[in-house]
Design a protein around this motif. Structure first.
Motif, PDB file in Angstrom:
ATOM      1  N   SER B 232     -64.605   1.484  11.234  1.00 26.90           N
ATOM      2  CA  SER B 232     -64.075   0.203  10.762  1.00 26.90           C
ATOM      3  C   SER B 232     -62.601   0.032  11.111  1.00 26.90           C
ATOM      4  O   SER B 232     -62.085  -1.074  11.038  1.00 26.90           O
ATOM      5  N   LEU B 233     -61.931   1.103  11.478  1.00 28.19           N
ATOM      6  CA  LEU B 233     -60.535   1.006  11.912  1.00 28.19           C
ATOM      7  C   LEU B 233     -60.396   1.113  13.427  1.00 28.19           C
ATOM      8  O   LEU B 233     -59.765   0.279  14.061  1.00 28.19           O
ATOM      9  N   VAL B 234     -60.995   2.142  14.019  1.00 33.41           N
ATOM     10  CA  VAL B 234     -60.802   2.366  15.462  1.00 33.41           C
ATOM     11  C   VAL B 234     -61.668   1.447  16.309  1.00 33.41           C
ATOM     12  O   VAL B 234     -61.457   1.321  17.520  1.00 33.41           O
ATOM     13  N   HIS B 255     -66.282   8.213   9.040  1.00 34.62           N
ATOM     14  CA  HIS B 255     -65.697   8.051   7.706  1.00 34.62           C
ATOM     15  C   HIS B 255     -65.710   6.572   7.335  1.00 34.62           C
ATOM     16  O   HIS B 255     -65.439   5.718   8.178  1.00 34.62           O
ATOM     17  N   PRO B 256     -66.003   6.249   6.068  1.00 35.23           N
ATOM     18  CA  PRO B 256     -66.203   4.840   5.686  1.00 35.23           C
ATOM     19  C   PRO B 256     -64.931   4.062   5.363  1.00 35.23           C
ATOM     20  O   PRO B 256     -65.037   2.879   4.996  1.00 35.23           O
ATOM     21  N   THR B 257     -63.771   4.664   5.492  1.00 23.51           N
ATOM     22  CA  THR B 257     -62.563   3.951   5.086  1.00 23.51           C
ATOM     23  C   THR B 257     -62.438   2.605   5.778  1.00 23.51           C
ATOM     24  O   THR B 257     -62.772   2.471   6.959  1.00 23.51           O
ATOM     25  N   PHE B 258     -61.994   1.603   5.025  1.00 21.79           N
ATOM     26  CA  PHE B 258     -61.746   0.248   5.517  1.00 21.79           C
ATOM     27  C   PHE B 258     -63.045  -0.525   5.774  1.00 21.79           C
ATOM     28  O   PHE B 258     -63.005  -1.645   6.280  1.00 21.79           O
ATOM     29  N   ALA B 259     -64.207   0.068   5.440  1.00 21.97           N
ATOM     30  CA  ALA B 259     -65.468  -0.649   5.640  1.00 21.97           C
ATOM     31  C   ALA B 259     -65.568  -1.821   4.673  1.00 21.97           C
ATOM     32  O   ALA B 259     -66.230  -2.817   4.949  1.00 21.97           O
ATOM     33  N   GLY B 260     -64.946  -1.696   3.538  1.00 16.07           N
ATOM     34  CA  GLY B 260     -64.700  -2.827   2.671  1.00 16.07           C
ATOM     35  C   GLY B 260     -65.893  -3.461   2.009  1.00 16.07           C
ATOM     36  O   GLY B 260     -66.941  -2.844   1.781  1.00 16.07           O
ATOM     37  N   ALA B 261     -65.686  -4.735   1.695  1.00 13.27           N
ATOM     38  CA  ALA B 261     -66.650  -5.488   0.907  1.00 13.27           C
ATOM     39  C   ALA B 261     -67.992  -5.617   1.610  1.00 13.27           C
ATOM     40  O   ALA B 261     -68.990  -5.950   0.977  1.00 13.27           O
ATOM     41  N   ASN B 262     -68.024  -5.350   2.906  1.00 10.53           N
ATOM     42  CA  ASN B 262     -69.285  -5.434   3.647  1.00 10.53           C
ATOM     43  C   ASN B 262     -70.363  -4.505   3.118  1.00 10.53           C
ATOM     44  O   ASN B 262     -71.534  -4.681   3.405  1.00 10.53           O
TER      45      ASN B 262
END
Lengths: 384, 384
Positions: B232-234, B255-262
């Protein structure tokens, strides 16, 4: 001690006690991500750990609380993706948590010098010193390169300022990227020779991760006027890297596809102002496409005006950029949009033009109508 | 005619008539993105336009409807990001619209051959042929390279199978990437020499967009056992490109970071099974980190089991992968997790180990406890 920047979060919470606990959780989650009682004393606790600076009750219909949390530049390590990871990484997966705004520090301004051109630079490149700009899109996927280039030619003859690829145009056999790029640049240049305008063709940049930069530089070499990309698909550092590269030197238009639920719920994700304003400028984007109010997406007029604010407010460095509302735009809506956005806007008009039989004449009428509306509204030269 | 693949969407709608209209809107929005009445007849209408294949009432507490919409491989143009753009691009910004599942076609399987290793390959590399694997994380940001490498050494001595960077570790001055990479590889190798195990160090790959591949290959050259990145970042094509590159040849952990509200709302974004299962496998990921049920994030047990399903179900090509639930894991929760995930799991345990004074002994006890639980539950060798 390094400088600190801060992020304003909206938090769902029944009372101040709960909000306080949630805010302290964010301080930990976004930085050290270990239980609070084992955070190493000294540098890690004093510098790296997030710090709750203020906590206030929310002031809109959501209720809740606003937490202001500061972070150290040391935690960023000169990495823009890590900045986003600190701002919202793991906490983005928690309900009732939304990023409202960011307060930059000098170090972040150095990491994110912002768009190379900005709104003023785009005006200079297109030769349109006042009033709204107009962008149209060649589409749909499935047309041949010849058909797409023909559309681009007509749009340019009609006086559109920017002509972008549909964001679904990639490297399909019906119109391979390199072929479309060459054909559309030529079609637009030929029209410019006739009109004396400086219309820009804006190809869509996508591909495998290792191809993205190559495609962007191909666009530059071929004579494109800008590039478009979708940060939520290609990654959030691509536009920042392109904007920071003096060898690249083209404006960047960003497209919202795949941005998803992060931008449509009032209690999770990002505020419209942050996502389509601040973040785009930190990413080096010069114009940001987003769904207009009253179109086929659910953005409200108020949310769109907050995007205008995010695109233009003083950030102490990154230049103001253009909001480019689109999605179901029609000729009839121009006056209402003019009242909302004033001159600081790029009108993105796609399908409404494609249904016109006399497309060149329709574009010319649109251009004249928008210029007339701008004059009638009395809005002068923009402030940037 | 090219082959077609199909996507199952959940749609909020009051009745079948509204659901039908919404489904037809998706057919247009995700492909041609022009008004239906001006879609060019012939190839564009017959091939490129999305096609509603089925519409059924929803079968869970959300109500609504499930629409099955097919798309042509011609629309993808061999571009993975364009595939995601078709699956959910603009429609991701609409409320009451969620991607539930995808039905692959042969062309998509060729575009997305999937993980190079998969769960079986990770077992082979770590030498653990049955039972759960264990992954721990060196953290927090702010520790020196020496301190982080010391943690990695102890984790490896204690028998952890994988040791990853905290996802906030990038290139901070306290522990620059190249320095940490060399030190942690050496620390883990030294421990492996003592234990006879094959513990793998898994550095976090981030940086500017043009650095990502360089950092990944640095990890390979230095002797890392796998790499971790945050799609979700790169961007969503990085892991697919790495997995497809025979010169790379390391497993990828996402890694799930920044995957957010989705991934947290039942009526927008993606189903857990699709986002943390199918999508990861299409991206070439070998093990996917996600928030475990009962931890500090809001995922339910049922949602986590659907992720296990998404990681292991037959996709007609892409290998099964490991779910790696984490986030607030403790020793006490192992039996319950064992009942939920069986042997097809990587336990991600970070903070709970860091608070132990005798960390090596704690790791050894954890490893023995997990192996014991696996034996007790009677679960044999996994099917892959």
């Amino acid at each position: 001690m390094a400088q600190r920047f801060s992020v304003a979060y909206w938090l769902a919470a029944a009372d101040e006690r709960e909000a306080y606990a949630r805010a302290l959780d964010i301080c930990v989650e976004q930085t050290v991500e270990i239980p609070r009682d084992i955070v190493p004393v000294g540098y890690v606790e004093d510098e790296i750990l997030g710090r709750l600076e203020a906590l206030l009750p929310g002031s809109d219909e959501r209720g809740g609380f606003l937490a202001d949390i500061s972070y150290s530049e040391d935690d960023v390590g000169g990495d823009f993706l890590q900045l986003l990871n600190i701002v919202f990484g793991n906490s983005s997966i928690k309900t009732g948590t939304r990023v409202e705004a960011i307060q930059l520090s000098d170090g972040l301004r150095a990491l994110c010098p912002g768009p190379r051109f900005g709104a003023a630079g785009l005006r200079a490149r297109t030769g349109i010193s006042s009033g709204p700009l107009i962008m149209s899109a060649i589409k749909p996927v499935g047309l041949s390169t010849g058909e797409l280039a023909n559309l681009a030619h007509k749009f340019a003859l009609g006086g559109m300022h920017l002509i972008k690829d549909d964001h679904g145009l990639v490297d399909q056999p019906t119109s391979p990227y390199a072929e479309r790029l060459a054909a559309c640049v030529a079609a637009v240049e030929e029209a410019n020779d006739k009109t004396g305008y400086r219309c820009a063709y804006v190809p869509n940049i996508t591909g495998s991760a290792s191809q993205i930069f190559e495609r962007a530089f191909m666009a530059r070499e071929a004579g494109a006027g800008a590039v478009m990309l979708a940060p939520s698909l290609v990654g959030f550092d691509v536009s920042r890297s392109l904007a920071a590269d003096p060898d690249f030197g083209l404006p960047v238009v960003s497209h919202p596809t795949f941005a998803g639920a992060n931008i449509i719920t009032p209690t999770t994700g990002f505020s419209h102002r942050f996502f389509f304003g601040t973040l785009q400028r930190l990413m080096g984007v010069d114009a940001v496409v987003f769904p207009n109010f009253g179109g086929r997406f659910g953005f409200s007029r108020e949310e769109c005006l907050s995007i205008l604010q995010g695109c233009t407010e003083d950030l102490g460095g990154p230049k103001p950029i253009f909001p480019a509302p689109g999605g179901g735009m029609t000729f009839e809506r121009i006056p209402d949009m003019q009242r909302a956005y004033g001159d600081h806007v790029i009108y993105l008009i796609g399908g409404a033009l494609l249904r016109e039989r006399e497309m060149v004449a329709a574009c010319q009428a649109l251009r004249a109508g928008i210029a007339g509306a701008a004059t009638a509204s009395g809005s002068g030269t923009p402030a940037y």
